[in-house]
Design a protein around this motif. Structure first.
Motif, PDB file in Angstrom:
ATOM      1  N   LEU A 217       7.669   1.575  34.118  1.00 30.75           N
ATOM      2  CA  LEU A 217       8.258   1.520  32.774  1.00 30.75           C
ATOM      3  C   LEU A 217       8.227   0.104  32.202  1.00 30.75           C
ATOM      4  O   LEU A 217       9.056  -0.261  31.364  1.00 30.75           O
ATOM      5  N   ALA A 218       7.276  -0.707  32.663  1.00 31.71           N
ATOM      6  CA  ALA A 218       7.146  -2.083  32.178  1.00 31.71           C
ATOM      7  C   ALA A 218       6.041  -2.187  31.133  1.00 31.71           C
ATOM      8  O   ALA A 218       5.114  -1.373  31.088  1.00 31.71           O
ATOM      9  N   LYS A 219       6.128  -3.219  30.284  1.00 28.86           N
ATOM     10  CA  LYS A 219       5.054  -3.511  29.346  1.00 28.86           C
ATOM     11  C   LYS A 219       3.843  -4.070  30.088  1.00 28.86           C
ATOM     12  O   LYS A 219       3.975  -4.620  31.187  1.00 28.86           O
ATOM     13  N   VAL A 220       2.680  -3.940  29.488  1.00 31.33           N
ATOM     14  CA  VAL A 220       1.444  -4.506  30.026  1.00 31.33           C
ATOM     15  C   VAL A 220       0.957  -5.577  29.060  1.00 31.33           C
ATOM     16  O   VAL A 220       0.819  -5.321  27.861  1.00 31.33           O
ATOM     17  N   ASN A 221       0.691  -6.781  29.576  1.00 28.99           N
ATOM     18  CA  ASN A 221       0.170  -7.897  28.784  1.00 28.99           C
ATOM     19  C   ASN A 221      -1.022  -8.514  29.499  1.00 28.99           C
ATOM     20  O   ASN A 221      -1.338  -8.136  30.645  1.00 28.99           O
ATOM     21  N   LEU A 222      -1.644  -9.495  28.872  1.00 27.05           N
ATOM     22  CA  LEU A 222      -2.723 -10.222  29.513  1.00 27.05           C
ATOM     23  C   LEU A 222      -2.156 -11.397  30.296  1.00 27.05           C
ATOM     24  O   LEU A 222      -1.252 -12.102  29.829  1.00 27.05           O
ATOM     25  N   SER A 223      -2.689 -11.624  31.493  1.00 27.07           N
ATOM     26  CA  SER A 223      -2.307 -12.789  32.282  1.00 27.07           C
ATOM     27  C   SER A 223      -2.979 -14.028  31.708  1.00 27.07           C
ATOM     28  O   SER A 223      -3.790 -13.946  30.781  1.00 27.07           O
ATOM     29  N   SER A 224      -2.671 -15.188  32.280  1.00 23.68           N
ATOM     30  CA  SER A 224      -3.295 -16.440  31.821  1.00 23.68           C
ATOM     31  C   SER A 224      -4.805 -16.405  32.048  1.00 23.68           C
ATOM     32  O   SER A 224      -5.548 -17.121  31.385  1.00 23.68           O
ATOM     33  N   ALA A 225      -5.248 -15.553  32.987  1.00 22.35           N
ATOM     34  CA  ALA A 225      -6.682 -15.414  33.253  1.00 22.35           C
ATOM     35  C   ALA A 225      -7.336 -14.350  32.371  1.00 22.35           C
ATOM     36  O   ALA A 225      -8.527 -14.053  32.521  1.00 22.35           O
ATOM     37  N   GLY A 226      -6.549 -13.751  31.467  1.00 19.44           N
ATOM     38  CA  GLY A 226      -7.103 -12.749  30.565  1.00 19.44           C
ATOM     39  C   GLY A 226      -7.225 -11.363  31.160  1.00 19.44           C
ATOM     40  O   GLY A 226      -7.939 -10.512  30.623  1.00 19.44           O
ATOM     41  N   VAL A 227      -6.496 -11.096  32.255  1.00 18.17           N
ATOM     42  CA  VAL A 227      -6.538  -9.792  32.933  1.00 18.17           C
ATOM     43  C   VAL A 227      -5.280  -9.007  32.571  1.00 18.17           C
ATOM     44  O   VAL A 227      -4.173  -9.569  32.612  1.00 18.17           O
ATOM     45  N   PRO A 228      -5.393  -7.722  32.211  1.00 17.63           N
ATOM     46  CA  PRO A 228      -4.190  -6.927  31.937  1.00 17.63           C
ATOM     47  C   PRO A 228      -3.321  -6.811  33.195  1.00 17.63           C
ATOM     48  O   PRO A 228      -3.810  -6.471  34.274  1.00 17.63           O
ATOM     49  N   VAL A 229      -2.032  -7.117  33.052  1.00 17.37           N
ATOM     50  CA  VAL A 229      -1.089  -7.044  34.181  1.00 17.37           C
ATOM     51  C   VAL A 229       0.221  -6.448  33.696  1.00 17.37           C
ATOM     52  O   VAL A 229       0.597  -6.567  32.528  1.00 17.37           O
ATOM     53  N   ALA A 230       0.925  -5.807  34.621  1.00 18.03           N
ATOM     54  CA  ALA A 230       2.250  -5.276  34.325  1.00 18.03           C
ATOM     55  C   ALA A 230       3.264  -6.409  34.310  1.00 18.03           C
ATOM     56  O   ALA A 230       3.249  -7.275  35.191  1.00 18.03           O
ATOM     57  N   GLN A 231       4.132  -6.404  33.316  1.00 22.79           N
ATOM     58  CA  GLN A 231       5.194  -7.400  33.220  1.00 22.79           C
ATOM     59  C   GLN A 231       6.341  -6.962  34.137  1.00 22.79           C
ATOM     60  O   GLN A 231       7.381  -6.473  33.694  1.00 22.79           O
ATOM     61  N   ARG A 232       6.113  -7.171  35.402  1.00 23.16           N
ATOM     62  CA  ARG A 232       6.992  -6.656  36.455  1.00 23.16           C
ATOM     63  C   ARG A 232       7.070  -7.670  37.584  1.00 23.16           C
ATOM     64  O   ARG A 232       6.122  -8.411  37.832  1.00 23.16           O
ATOM     65  N   PHE A 233       8.213  -7.714  38.266  1.00 21.38           N
ATOM     66  CA  PHE A 233       8.332  -8.543  39.463  1.00 21.38           C
ATOM     67  C   PHE A 233       9.091  -7.796  40.542  1.00 21.38           C
ATOM     68  O   PHE A 233       9.838  -6.848  40.260  1.00 21.38           O
ATOM     69  N   GLU A 234       8.907  -8.216  41.772  1.00 22.20           N
ATOM     70  CA  GLU A 234       9.754  -7.796  42.880  1.00 22.20           C
ATOM     71  C   GLU A 234      10.231  -9.060  43.585  1.00 22.20           C
ATOM     72  O   GLU A 234       9.492 -10.050  43.666  1.00 22.20           O
ATOM     73  N   LEU A 235      11.464  -9.021  44.079  1.00 16.97           N
ATOM     74  CA  LEU A 235      12.032 -10.159  44.798  1.00 16.97           C
ATOM     75  C   LEU A 235      12.079  -9.823  46.275  1.00 16.97           C
ATOM     76  O   LEU A 235      12.602  -8.773  46.659  1.00 16.97           O
ATOM     77  N   TYR A 236      11.559 -10.748  47.095  1.00 17.75           N
ATOM     78  CA  TYR A 236      11.573 -10.590  48.553  1.00 17.75           C
ATOM     79  C   TYR A 236      12.393 -11.700  49.186  1.00 17.75           C
ATOM     80  O   TYR A 236      12.290 -12.871  48.802  1.00 17.75           O
ATOM     81  N   ILE A 237      13.206 -11.317  50.151  1.00 16.76           N
ATOM     82  CA  ILE A 237      13.948 -12.278  50.961  1.00 16.76           C
ATOM     83  C   ILE A 237      13.816 -11.853  52.420  1.00 16.76           C
ATOM     84  O   ILE A 237      14.095 -10.701  52.762  1.00 16.76           O
ATOM     85  N   GLN A 238      13.336 -12.782  53.241  1.00 15.97           N
ATOM     86  CA  GLN A 238      13.126 -12.528  54.670  1.00 15.97           C
ATOM     87  C   GLN A 238      12.260 -11.283  54.897  1.00 15.97           C
ATOM     88  O   GLN A 238      12.540 -10.453  55.761  1.00 15.97           O
ATOM     89  N   GLY A 239      11.189 -11.168  54.101  1.00 15.06           N
ATOM     90  CA  GLY A 239      10.229 -10.085  54.267  1.00 15.06           C
ATOM     91  C   GLY A 239      10.696  -8.738  53.755  1.00 15.06           C
ATOM     92  O   GLY A 239       9.990  -7.740  53.928  1.00 15.06           O
TER      93      GLY A 239
END
Length: 322
Positions: A217-239
């Motif tokens: 359910l995230a928006k899709v934009n272009l990355s700095s390299a011009g590639v379409p990417v999802a505007q999404r993140f995941e946070l990892y702590i200790q794997g």
């Protein structure tokens, strides 16, 4: 083993109460409103990767029972509140996902979810970082793109690798020899086996810019390299994956299209289709404000806080004792 007893210790029972108090104090200080939404709904997430739990509900005695779903996330009703003008909101609630039991999973678990109108994805990452620092005492988080993580740990460009090569790499790297899988399934397998255990070891790690096919359910934009990417993140702590955040999709037509695409994929892999949430689509047509939102696994956060090895160490009665 006395299965009538709680699986967590008295100390961890108190640690959960203290965690909730800390979370609430964090949001009170930031003027974010606590809300409550239904656990039962006529619809739920259509994502083929999620298996919801269905219940048969009679609205009135004597009427025929109709299928409702225990929610995999409070996302849909919270977005309806946002469209109603609620402003910034958060919720601590139970959520349900079928077939997920293990060291880090229980079919019933506790989620913290919040939404920030006017926040960019980076704004939300910073606020989540402030929360984890305050509760877990963690250091400043690393930021690593999805592409760079694959290149660094397995020497694969996830955006350009051919499907056939990716499948072969999954077999080799993850020792997978089961049925043929989709491109995203192969990427997810490599991520979970070969990359995730390395993330967030010395300090938290935000993994961001996922493939558009994993936008959910995230928006899709272009990355700095011009590639379409999802505007999404995941946070990892200790794997361990702790949180999943989006710069939220606000286009109602695109949302309806994604519901249909998900159900098409579900049909192709013999999964039951899910009624699309028409309330959410209507709310988005009315006007969902530009916002970012994130879901945090509170049981996992508590595991990190008390150094528990299994989710059962922080639950009162896991599914094996329910």
């Amino acid at each position: 083993m006395s299965t009538w007893r709680a699986s967590c210790s008295q100390a961890n029972l108190k640690a959960r109460a203290a965690l909730y108090a800390q979370v609430r104090a964090f949001f009170v200080a930031r003027h974010v409103l606590e809300v409550e939404t239904p656990l039962l709904s006529v619809s739920t997430a259509t994502d083929p990767q999620l298996e919801s739990i269905q219940a048969q509900v009679k609205i009135h005695v004597g009427l025929e029972a109709k299928p409702y779903y225990l929610q995999t996330s409070p996302e849909f009703p919270m977005k309806r509140l946002l469209a109603s003008g609620s402003g910034a909101i958060y919720q601590i609630c139970k959520t349900f996902r079928n077939g997920e039991t293990g060291r880090k999973h229980n079919p019933e678990f506790t989620m913290l979810e919040w939404y920030r109108p006017g926040f960019s994805l980076e704004d939300l990452m910073q606020e989540l970082e402030q929360l984890t620092t305050q509760i877990l005492g963690t250091a400043e988080a690393e930021r690593l793109s999805y592409r760079d993580a694959f290149l660094h740990y397995v020497n694969i460009d996830p955006f350009n690798v051919k499907d056939a090569e990716l499948a072969l790499r999954a077999q080799t790297l993850a020792d997978y020899h089961g049925p043929e899988m989709s491109r995203d399934d192969n990427l997810n397998l490599i991520l979970s086996i070969c990359i995730e255990p390395n993330l967030g070891i010395d300090r938290p790690c935000f993994l961001y810019e996922y493939p558009p096919s994993q936008a959910s359910l995230a928006k899709v934009n272009l990355s700095s390299a011009g590639v379409p990417v999802a505007q999404r993140f995941e946070l990892y702590i200790q794997g361990m994956e702790l949180a999943n955040g989006y710069f939220e999709l606000t286009d109602a037509d695109e949302q309806a299209k994604r519901f249909a695409q998900d159900n098409c994929e579900r049909s192709q892999i013999d999964l039951p289709t899910i009624p699309p949430d028409e309330h959410l689509v209507a709310a988005m047509k009315h006007g969902l404000p530009a916002c970012s939102g994130v879901a945090v696994g509170l049981d996992r956060m508590l595991m990190l806080k008390v150094d528990a090895k299994s989710i059962e160490d922080v639950l009162t009665f896991p599914i094996t004792r329910a």
